[in-house]
Design an enzyme around this catalytic site. Structure first.
Site, PDB file in Angstrom:
ATOM      1  N   MET A  32       0.855  -1.193   0.000  1.00  0.00           N
ATOM      2  CA  MET A  32       0.000   0.000   0.000  1.00  0.00           C
ATOM      3  C   MET A  32       0.890   1.241   0.000  1.00  0.00           C
ATOM      4  O   MET A  32       0.499   2.294   0.492  1.00  0.00           O
ATOM      5  CB  MET A  32      -0.928  -0.012   1.212  1.00  0.00           C
ATOM      6  CG  MET A  32      -1.882  -1.211   1.176  1.00  0.00           C
ATOM      7  SD  MET A  32      -3.405  -0.959   2.107  1.00  0.00           S
ATOM      8  CE  MET A  32      -2.769  -0.785   3.751  1.00  0.00           C
ATOM      9  N   HIS A  36       9.305   0.862   2.877  1.00  0.00           N
ATOM     10  CA  HIS A  36      10.439   0.871   3.813  1.00  0.00           C
ATOM     11  C   HIS A  36      11.228  -0.418   3.619  1.00  0.00           C
ATOM     12  O   HIS A  36      10.898  -1.241   2.746  1.00  0.00           O
ATOM     13  CB  HIS A  36       9.936   1.032   5.247  1.00  0.00           C
ATOM     14  CG  HIS A  36       8.857   0.067   5.630  1.00  0.00           C
ATOM     15  ND1 HIS A  36       9.062  -1.286   5.700  1.00  0.00           N
ATOM     16  CD2 HIS A  36       7.548   0.265   5.935  1.00  0.00           C
ATOM     17  CE1 HIS A  36       7.941  -1.883   6.059  1.00  0.00           C
ATOM     18  NE2 HIS A  36       6.995  -0.968   6.201  1.00  0.00           N
ATOM     19  N   GLY A  38      11.254  -3.122   5.109  1.00  0.00           N
ATOM     20  CA  GLY A  38      10.467  -4.360   5.170  1.00  0.00           C
ATOM     21  C   GLY A  38       9.950  -4.729   3.782  1.00  0.00           C
ATOM     22  O   GLY A  38      10.007  -5.891   3.362  1.00  0.00           O
ATOM     23  N   HIS A  39       9.453  -3.729   3.043  1.00  0.00           N
ATOM     24  CA  HIS A  39       8.981  -3.990   1.678  1.00  0.00           C
ATOM     25  C   HIS A  39      10.153  -4.416   0.786  1.00  0.00           C
ATOM     26  O   HIS A  39      10.012  -5.286  -0.067  1.00  0.00           O
ATOM     27  CB  HIS A  39       8.333  -2.735   1.073  1.00  0.00           C
ATOM     28  CG  HIS A  39       7.097  -2.296   1.785  1.00  0.00           C
ATOM     29  ND1 HIS A  39       7.040  -1.157   2.550  1.00  0.00           N
ATOM     30  CD2 HIS A  39       5.852  -2.842   1.846  1.00  0.00           C
ATOM     31  CE1 HIS A  39       5.825  -1.016   3.050  1.00  0.00           C
ATOM     32  NE2 HIS A  39       5.084  -2.031   2.648  1.00  0.00           N
ATOM     33  N   ASP A 152       2.497  -9.431   9.394  1.00  0.00           N
ATOM     34  CA  ASP A 152       1.031  -9.550   9.370  1.00  0.00           C
ATOM     35  C   ASP A 152       0.707 -11.036   9.233  1.00  0.00           C
ATOM     36  O   ASP A 152       0.274 -11.497   8.182  1.00  0.00           O
ATOM     37  CB  ASP A 152       0.454  -8.762   8.186  1.00  0.00           C
ATOM     38  CG  ASP A 152       0.618  -7.273   8.378  1.00  0.00           C
ATOM     39  OD1 ASP A 152       0.233  -6.770   9.435  1.00  0.00           O
ATOM     40  OD2 ASP A 152       1.164  -6.620   7.470  1.00  0.00           O
ATOM     41  N   SER A 187       7.171  -0.835   9.936  1.00  0.00           N
ATOM     42  CA  SER A 187       5.781  -0.673   9.506  1.00  0.00           C
ATOM     43  C   SER A 187       5.631   0.743   8.988  1.00  0.00           C
ATOM     44  O   SER A 187       6.254   1.672   9.518  1.00  0.00           O
ATOM     45  CB  SER A 187       4.855  -0.869  10.716  1.00  0.00           C
ATOM     46  OG  SER A 187       3.581  -0.333  10.444  1.00  0.00           O
ATOM     47  N   SER A 188       4.785   0.913   7.981  1.00  0.00           N
ATOM     48  CA  SER A 188       4.537   2.265   7.456  1.00  0.00           C
ATOM     49  C   SER A 188       3.944   3.143   8.561  1.00  0.00           C
ATOM     50  O   SER A 188       4.095   4.359   8.555  1.00  0.00           O
ATOM     51  CB  SER A 188       3.566   2.214   6.282  1.00  0.00           C
ATOM     52  OG  SER A 188       4.016   1.273   5.349  1.00  0.00           O
ATOM     53  N   ARG A 189       3.257   2.509   9.512  1.00  0.00           N
ATOM     54  CA  ARG A 189       2.620   3.269  10.595  1.00  0.00           C
ATOM     55  C   ARG A 189       3.637   3.897  11.553  1.00  0.00           C
ATOM     56  O   ARG A 189       3.297   4.833  12.272  1.00  0.00           O
ATOM     57  CB  ARG A 189       1.707   2.359  11.419  1.00  0.00           C
ATOM     58  CG  ARG A 189       0.454   1.979  10.686  1.00  0.00           C
ATOM     59  CD  ARG A 189      -0.212   0.823  11.396  1.00  0.00           C
ATOM     60  NE  ARG A 189      -1.314   0.309  10.600  1.00  0.00           N
ATOM     61  CZ  ARG A 189      -2.580   0.538  10.844  1.00  0.00           C
ATOM     62  NH1 ARG A 189      -2.927   1.264  11.872  1.00  0.00           N
ATOM     63  NH2 ARG A 189      -3.510   0.037  10.073  1.00  0.00           N
TER      64      ARG A 189
HETATM   65  O1  PAF Z   1      -0.125  -5.763   3.844  1.00  0.00           O
HETATM   66  C1  PAF Z   1      -0.547  -4.831   3.137  1.00  0.00           C
HETATM   67  O2  PAF Z   1       0.151  -3.858   2.887  1.00  0.00           O
HETATM   68  C2  PAF Z   1      -1.940  -4.914   2.559  1.00  0.00           C
HETATM   69  O3  PAF Z   1      -2.813  -5.532   3.444  1.00  0.00           O
HETATM   70  C3  PAF Z   1      -1.992  -5.584   1.167  1.00  0.00           C
HETATM   71  C4  PAF Z   1      -1.558  -7.034   1.251  1.00  0.00           C
HETATM   72  C5  PAF Z   1      -1.097  -4.840   0.200  1.00  0.00           C
HETATM   73  C6  PAF Z   1      -3.420  -5.568   0.620  1.00  0.00           C
HETATM   74  O4  PAF Z   1      -3.890  -4.272   0.443  1.00  0.00           O
END
Ligand code: PAF
Length: 282
Positions: A32, A36, A38-39, A152, A187-189
């Site tokens: 989304m 960061h 993590g991605h 998650d 986390s983005s948060r």
């Molecule tokens: O983990 C996330 O960032 C979201 O839940 C995802 C998997 C991209 C779905 O919108």
């Protein structure tokens, strides 16, 4: 490397079809935005397994049960594209909300995993929103694998279930959580924490470790959890939603540590205005 940015479903389908015609395997990393490290580890994992990596960037409105959360979700496409240009990403799928949910859209994917537990008990409709959007992303991209972070864990669990149940020809690849040096899960948060909250935030991970150490030493989970929760909430900064030990295989609640259950400790807590989640294997 130049990254193709697809805005429409036909565009991303063409990109993937070309890659597949060239005999390439395709990996998807759904995000989304607010990218960061993590991605990046998800992207690198996809790149280590596949020839062509698609990163989707879409802030999915249907998975937010709090309007304020959706509106405050950190997103900056230009910044995300800059981050992606330094990775092995080959193409980006960044559709608009109307491309994903055109007028008249009326379908929802629900994974019925039994009782409402963990985040499902606290975020009504959240996993239906996730299940619906990831099903669409899997079908739109036709990827061979999709990478999801263990941070998650419940999302990963639900996504694996839906892929199996709907016979989607795609493999789900779990990727370990990336942490700051002080233990805070990326986390983005985290960007929404005040500097003072940021200093407190690693306590979440410490609470998980306290429970893990105690149950490994033979203590009952309920006792270990009560102690860790009291410690975490002692200065009235954290408000714990749940702190539980469950099986990593079935998500059933556990009271005693037994390796065969692949136990994990799960937590969600609000710190100021930010809801943080984390989990670790025991
Ligand atoms: O983990 C996330 O960032 C979201 O839940 C995802 C998997 C991209 C779905 O919108």
């Amino acid at each position: 490397m130049t990254i193709d940015v697809a805005r429409s479903i036909p565009e991303i389908r063409n990109i993937v079809a070309k890659a597949k015609q060239d005999g390439q395997t395709v990996g998807l990393v759904p995000t989304m935005g607010g990218l960061h490290a993590g991605h990046i580890s998800l992207i690198e994992h996809a790149g280590s397994l596949c020839d062509h990596v698609v990163v989707s960037v879409f802030v999915n409105p249907t998975q937010f049960n709090r309007k304020e959360d959706f509106e405050n979700y950190p997103g900056n496409e230009a910044e995300d594209l800059k981050v992606l240009s330094g990775t092995c990403t080959n193409s980006v799928f960044a559709p608009s909300a109307t491309e994903v949910y055109p007028e008249g859209f009326a379908t929802s994917v629900t994974v019925s995993t039994g009782d409402k537990i963990l985040c499902d008990a606290h975020r009504p409709g959240h996993f239906d929103g996730v299940a619906t959007v990831v099903t669409k992303l899997f079908l739109q991209t036709g990827a061979d694998i999709a990478c999801f972070g263990e941070k998650d864990y419940q999302q990963l669990f639900i996504v694996k279930r839906l892929v199996a149940d709907l016979n989607i020809p795609l493999r789900i690849e779990p990727v370990p959580t990336v942490r700051e040096t002080d233990g805070l899960a990326l986390s983005s948060r985290n960007a929404r924490l005040t500097p003072e909250e940021r200093l407190l935030a690693p306590r979440l991970h410490r609470a998980l470790e306290q429970v893990a150490d105690a149950v490994r030493g033979g203590e009952a989970a309920s006792l270990a959890i009560a102690k860790a929760q009291t410690w975490l909430e002692s200065d009235n900064r954290f408000d714990v939603e749940y702190l539980e030990m469950r099986s990593g295989k079935t998500l059933e609640i556990l009271e005693r540590h037994d390796e065969q259950d692949e136990p994990r400790v799960f937590i969600a807590a609000n710190l100021g205005k930010v809801r943080l989640i984390d989990n670790i294997g025991v």
